[in-house]
Design a protein around this motif. Sequence first.
Motif: not given
Length: 525
Positions: A9-18
Amino acid sequence: MDDLEDFRWISGRVVWILVSVAAIALGFMYAPGATELLKIWGESAEYSYGYFIPIVSLLMVWQQKHTLSQMPFKASWIGLLVLAGGLFFYFVGTLSTIFLIVHYSFILVLFGLVLSMTGWPPMRFIWPALVYLAFMIPFPPFLYTQLSFALQLISSEIGVAVIRWFGISVFLEGNVIDLGDYKLQVVDACSGLRYLFPLMSFGFLMAYLFRGPLWQRIVLFLSTIPITVLMNSFRIGVIGVLVEYFGIAMAEGFLHDFEGWAIFMACTVILVIEAWIFWRFSKSRPPSFWDAFNLDLPESPPASQAVHTRTLPRSFLVAVALIVVAAFASEALSSRPIPEHQRTSFIVFPDRIGAWDGRPDTLEAAILEELDVDDYFIGDFLSQNRQRVNFYVAYYGSQQAGAAAHSPRSCIPGGGWKITDLRTQVLDEVLVRGEPLTVNRLKIQRGDDKQLVYYWFDQRGRLLTNEYAVKWYLFWDALTQNRTDGALIRLTTVVQPGEDWSDADARLTEFADLVNPQLTPFLPD
């Protein structure tokens, strides 16, 4: 769908922005608390290891990188409850000026934020790193003082036993070791706390990494306490022996500091030996002692492994929103205009009160910087028969975190004084606003010197003796009135040879009755 072993699993861009938004908001909110921590780490040898704790905590999470990449993240609404509790304590700590609450609230907020993002299964691998952050937070001053004093007495007694084991005649009075030609005082710096705090943090890390039964890991951590006490006591005993044979220079300067460093390293070695014993006598021990510790680096994922993008847990989205709202609320509270109060400066405080003649004094620049006081008066007042009372009042126009009245209960032991008795006492003879004045009454002693201290807090029209009540009303008045001004008032007198404590009581009571009406223009209701 592929099994978990077949993809990561990897975290998407939206998660890292949050995550970035939450980090910025938390950085804004906790900047004053972080500044205070950095100050303590830089000035206190007991907490100088604090710089490394956040780094090690991040490494603990990084070590679990591969494991976490194999686990899906699920929403956890319980994490929101933990987060909300942490934010509540943040505002309580900020408004009541108690940095300790602010610091611990950060760990709660971080725990709630991570839990709302990952859910419970991944948190099993993350929580030790979050708990480890608690080692960077200093003890409460009152608890630190009591612990230091208790360790001084224990270390002194065991240290004297070591000295006597070498056949040296020695006498112990409290924490003063009398060798005849020399007297050694076991002060705060020799209590062992300089070793205890960093050794406990190291012991927790060893227990976390050690591949052994739970009971062995618990023993590893808890054993740091007796190891520190015994080794520090041995150090004090050795210093006493060296002073007896080679002079007082053995207890001063570089040698004294080097001995402390050597003892800490010895404590660390003992802890490692303890872990080795557990490994050596384990029935299912790893092939080498090095393998008994989980020092593995995170595995690199295979290039052919499939990748799935995590979905955004709704609980995490709400958690970030709560943090952002809290950051704006924090700014709104701090930017509220502070009401001005008409008061007279202590510059014009009278130097004669009744039949008592005053001799105003000043505090040293270093002390003033530490107190961060807005206005103050300190001086000795002498009666006609030359009896002396030291009068001190410190006024704070705004008691924000880090700038608040310092309780004598915490400050007095720092001067080498021992508090032998502490109680509240009602002075029926002294009326303030029509009510008898209640004070904290302290008997203090340093060697043969004795003093009696009265102190109380004048906080926005309230006369208080309980430090916790002071903090509560700071929080409440900051919230309801936007007021955090207040003062500490302290009276001190020496108990002369041949005098009884009742004589000192009568002296302070008489002066308190005379001085209270004089304070009205200087302390706004």
